[in-house]
Design a protein around this motif. Structure first.
Motif, PDB file in Angstrom:
ATOM      1  N   GLY A 150     -52.762  71.696  43.518  1.00  0.00           N
ATOM      2  CA  GLY A 150     -52.941  72.997  42.891  1.00  0.00           C
ATOM      3  C   GLY A 150     -51.696  73.841  43.028  1.00  0.00           C
ATOM      4  O   GLY A 150     -50.593  73.346  43.277  1.00  0.00           O
ATOM      5  N   ALA A 151     -51.855  75.156  42.895  1.00  0.00           N
ATOM      6  CA  ALA A 151     -50.706  76.063  42.838  1.00  0.00           C
ATOM      7  C   ALA A 151     -49.877  76.042  44.110  1.00  0.00           C
ATOM      8  O   ALA A 151     -48.641  76.020  44.063  1.00  0.00           O
ATOM      9  N   ILE A 152     -50.529  76.040  45.273  1.00  0.00           N
ATOM     10  CA  ILE A 152     -49.770  76.046  46.529  1.00  0.00           C
ATOM     11  C   ILE A 152     -49.024  74.732  46.713  1.00  0.00           C
ATOM     12  O   ILE A 152     -47.856  74.709  47.103  1.00  0.00           O
ATOM     13  N   ALA A 153     -49.690  73.631  46.442  1.00  0.00           N
ATOM     14  CA  ALA A 153     -49.028  72.331  46.566  1.00  0.00           C
ATOM     15  C   ALA A 153     -47.855  72.215  45.610  1.00  0.00           C
ATOM     16  O   ALA A 153     -46.808  71.658  45.955  1.00  0.00           O
ATOM     17  N   GLN A 154     -48.009  72.748  44.409  1.00  0.00           N
ATOM     18  CA  GLN A 154     -46.909  72.702  43.448  1.00  0.00           C
ATOM     19  C   GLN A 154     -45.716  73.524  43.925  1.00  0.00           C
ATOM     20  O   GLN A 154     -44.561  73.117  43.772  1.00  0.00           O
ATOM     21  N   ARG A 155     -45.990  74.675  44.531  1.00  0.00           N
ATOM     22  CA  ARG A 155     -44.897  75.482  45.080  1.00  0.00           C
ATOM     23  C   ARG A 155     -44.224  74.753  46.233  1.00  0.00           C
ATOM     24  O   ARG A 155     -42.998  74.778  46.379  1.00  0.00           O
ATOM     25  N   THR A 156     -45.022  74.076  47.047  1.00  0.00           N
ATOM     26  CA  THR A 156     -44.477  73.287  48.148  1.00  0.00           C
ATOM     27  C   THR A 156     -43.580  72.172  47.616  1.00  0.00           C
ATOM     28  O   THR A 156     -42.493  71.915  48.155  1.00  0.00           O
ATOM     29  N   GLU A 176     -52.040  65.054  33.918  1.00  0.00           N
ATOM     30  CA  GLU A 176     -50.822  64.267  34.069  1.00  0.00           C
ATOM     31  C   GLU A 176     -49.569  65.092  33.796  1.00  0.00           C
ATOM     32  O   GLU A 176     -48.518  64.895  34.426  1.00  0.00           O
ATOM     33  N   SER A 177     -49.674  66.054  32.877  1.00  0.00           N
ATOM     34  CA  SER A 177     -48.512  66.861  32.515  1.00  0.00           C
ATOM     35  C   SER A 177     -47.964  67.646  33.700  1.00  0.00           C
ATOM     36  O   SER A 177     -46.754  67.872  33.799  1.00  0.00           O
ATOM     37  N   VAL A 178     -48.843  68.054  34.615  1.00  0.00           N
ATOM     38  CA  VAL A 178     -48.395  68.826  35.778  1.00  0.00           C
ATOM     39  C   VAL A 178     -47.491  67.978  36.669  1.00  0.00           C
ATOM     40  O   VAL A 178     -46.466  68.447  37.165  1.00  0.00           O
ATOM     41  N   PHE A 179     -47.835  66.722  36.861  1.00  0.00           N
ATOM     42  CA  PHE A 179     -47.023  65.839  37.686  1.00  0.00           C
ATOM     43  C   PHE A 179     -45.649  65.627  37.049  1.00  0.00           C
ATOM     44  O   PHE A 179     -44.629  65.641  37.738  1.00  0.00           O
ATOM     45  N   ALA A 180     -45.628  65.435  35.737  1.00  0.00           N
ATOM     46  CA  ALA A 180     -44.365  65.217  35.047  1.00  0.00           C
ATOM     47  C   ALA A 180     -43.476  66.456  35.118  1.00  0.00           C
ATOM     48  O   ALA A 180     -42.259  66.350  35.361  1.00  0.00           O
ATOM     49  N   GLU A 181     -44.058  67.618  34.918  1.00  0.00           N
ATOM     50  CA  GLU A 181     -43.286  68.859  34.950  1.00  0.00           C
ATOM     51  C   GLU A 181     -42.663  69.103  36.320  1.00  0.00           C
ATOM     52  O   GLU A 181     -41.549  69.620  36.428  1.00  0.00           O
ATOM     53  N   VAL A 199     -47.566  64.172  55.382  1.00  0.00           N
ATOM     54  CA  VAL A 199     -48.786  64.358  54.596  1.00  0.00           C
ATOM     55  C   VAL A 199     -49.246  65.805  54.788  1.00  0.00           C
ATOM     56  O   VAL A 199     -49.470  66.247  55.911  1.00  0.00           O
ATOM     57  N   SER A 200     -49.372  66.533  53.673  1.00  0.00           N
ATOM     58  CA  SER A 200     -49.815  67.927  53.728  1.00  0.00           C
ATOM     59  C   SER A 200     -51.085  68.083  52.899  1.00  0.00           C
ATOM     60  O   SER A 200     -51.165  67.595  51.770  1.00  0.00           O
ATOM     61  N   LEU A 201     -52.071  68.765  53.464  1.00  0.00           N
ATOM     62  CA  LEU A 201     -53.386  68.880  52.835  1.00  0.00           C
ATOM     63  C   LEU A 201     -53.493  70.182  52.044  1.00  0.00           C
ATOM     64  O   LEU A 201     -53.153  71.258  52.546  1.00  0.00           O
ATOM     65  N   HIS A 202     -54.013  70.077  50.831  1.00  0.00           N
ATOM     66  CA  HIS A 202     -54.138  71.235  49.934  1.00  0.00           C
ATOM     67  C   HIS A 202     -55.443  71.146  49.148  1.00  0.00           C
ATOM     68  O   HIS A 202     -55.448  71.223  47.917  1.00  0.00           O
ATOM     69  N   VAL A 203     -56.544  70.975  49.869  1.00  0.00           N
ATOM     70  CA  VAL A 203     -57.851  70.826  49.230  1.00  0.00           C
ATOM     71  C   VAL A 203     -58.832  71.828  49.828  1.00  0.00           C
ATOM     72  O   VAL A 203     -58.701  72.230  50.988  1.00  0.00           O
ATOM     73  N   PRO A 204     -59.820  72.242  49.058  1.00  0.00           N
ATOM     74  CA  PRO A 204     -60.873  73.105  49.618  1.00  0.00           C
ATOM     75  C   PRO A 204     -61.807  72.288  50.485  1.00  0.00           C
ATOM     76  O   PRO A 204     -61.793  71.047  50.457  1.00  0.00           O
ATOM     77  N   LEU A 205     -62.619  72.975  51.267  1.00  0.00           N
ATOM     78  CA  LEU A 205     -63.621  72.291  52.079  1.00  0.00           C
ATOM     79  C   LEU A 205     -64.896  72.132  51.258  1.00  0.00           C
ATOM     80  O   LEU A 205     -65.559  73.112  50.914  1.00  0.00           O
TER      81      LEU A 205
END
Length: 308
Positions: A150-156, A176-181, A199-205
Motif C-alpha cells: 500500500g501507500a506506506i510500503a510504496q514510500r518505503t 500490476e501497474s503499481v509494481f511496474a511504476e 522483510v518489512s510488514l505492511h498489512v492490517p490485522l
C-alpha cells in the motif's frame, strides 16, 4: 459536556486553532480512564483517538449523539467499524499523513540492524575497541521484501531504491501497474521470504494476517534476515521471533507494535537480553512533522463531518 472529546495526544496548536468555536475536551490521559471516557462520550458529537482507545462495546452503546470518530493515524483495528456504520457514525482516518514517518522508520531500523554498530557506545566509552565484533553489512544491493504494498510500503520502496536496494513485494490486492511504476518485483510470499535480506510488514490485522509471521514462516526466511514490524502487533508471533533471534536464524528485528500495548513486566521480560533486537513503543508513524500533519488532517476531517 464537551462537543468534541480527544482521548489521546495530538498537536495542541491544531486543537486550539483548528477546533476553535467548538467545545473541546482534550485530555490524552482519557485513554487510561475508560469509565470517565464513556461518561464524556455520552454527549459528544465527535471523538478523536489514536490506536489505544477502544471504540467498541460499552463506549459505542453510550455514545448516543456521536457522529464521527477521527483517527489520528490509519489503522482501524481498535475501532468497531461495522458497529459505527450501523449507528451512522463516520470513521475517518488521517490517510497518508504519516506515510513518510513510517517509511523512514523502516529504512532507519533496517540500516541500524544491518550495520550492527550502534549499541557499542558504553563499551567504547569504557575503553573497549570491539571492531571485529561490529562489522556489519551495507544496505546497497540487499533485497528489501515488503509484505503488503500500500501507500506506506510504496514510500518505503522509493527510499530503498534510492539507496541501491532491490525491492520485492507481496500483495495479492495491488494492481500490476503499481509494481511496474515503482520498479518493484512482484513475488509470492514464499518466494519473498526466500530472497529478502530485510522483510518489512505492511498489512492490517485481520483474520488472514493474524500470526502471519510464525515459527514456520521464519524457517522460510534467509539465515541472517532482518524483520521489521511497524504494522500491527498481532501479525507477528513475538515468542517465535525471540527464539529465532536467540539461535541466529534472524540477524535482527525491529518491533514497533505488539500484541498487547503497553506490555506488562512479565511480557516485557521475554525480550530481555535478546541479541539484535530493537523495541519501540508504537512510534514509527509519530514524528514532530507527522504529528502536525496527522492532527490537522484529523481536525479537518472532523470539522467537515460535523458541518454536513
Amino acid at each position: 459536556m464537551p462537543d468534541i472529546v480527544i482521548s489521546e495526544f495530538m498537536d495542541e496548536e491544531a486543537v486550539r486553532q483548528g477546533l476553535s468555536g467548538f467545545d473541546v475536551l482534550y485530555d490524552p490521559g482519557l485513554v487510561d480512564q475508560p469509565a470517565r471516557l464513556i461518561g464524556l462520550v455520552a454527549a459528544a458529537r465527535a471523538l478523536v483517538v489514536r490506536n489505544r482507545t477502544q471504540v467498541r462495546g460499552a463506549l459505542l452503546d453510550a455514545a448516543g449523539r456521536l457522529r464521527v470518530v477521527g483517527r489520528l493515524g490509519v489503522g482501524l483495528d481498535n475501532i468497531d467499524v461495522d458497529a459505527c456504520k450501523a449507528r451512522k457514525i463516520a470513521v475517518l482516518p488521517a490517510s497518508g499523513a504519516n506515510d513518510l514517518s513510517v517509511a523512514e522508520y523502516v529504512i532507519c531500523t533496517a540500516m541500524m540492524l544491518l550495520r550492527r554498530a550502534y549499541g557499542a557506545t558504553s563499551s567504547v566509552a569504557e575503553g573497549a575497541w570491539p571492531r571485529s565484533a561490529l562489522i556489519g553489512r551495507e544496505a546497497f544491493g540487499k533485497v528489501l521484501g515488503l509484505v503488503g504494498f500500500g501507500a506506506i510500503a510504496q514510500r518505503t520502496a522509493q527510499i530503498a531504491v534510492g539507496l541501491g536496494m532491490r525491492v520485492a513485494a507481496h500483495d495479492p490486492f495491488a494492481p500490476e501497474s503499481v509494481f511496474a511504476e515503482q520498479r518493484v518485483e512482484r513475488r509470492e510470499l514464499s518466494e519473498l521470504f526466500a530472497v529478502a535480506d530485510v522483510v518489512s510488514l505492511h498489512v492490517p490485522l485481520t483474520a488472514d494476517t493474524r500470526g502471519l509471521i510464525n515459527a514456520e514462516a521464519l524457517t522460510r526466511m534467509r539465515i541472517g534476515a532482518i524483520l521489521i514490524n511497524a504494522a500491527r502487533g498481532g501479525v507477528v508471533d513475538e515468542a517465535a521471533v525471540v527464539a529465532a533471534l536467540r539461535v541466529g536464524k534472524l540477524g535482527g528485528a525491529a518491533l514497533d507494535v505488539f500484541a498487547q500495548e503497553p506490555m506488562d513486566s512479565a511480557q516485557g521480560s521475554a525480550f530481555a537480553d535478546v541479541p539484535g533486537l530493537i523495541l519501540t513503543p508504537h512510534i514509527a508513524g509519530v514524528t514532530e512533522e507527522s504529528n502536525t500533519r496527522v492532527s490537522w488532517t484529523t481536525v479537518d476531517n472532523v470539522k467537515k463531518a460535523l458541518s454536513t
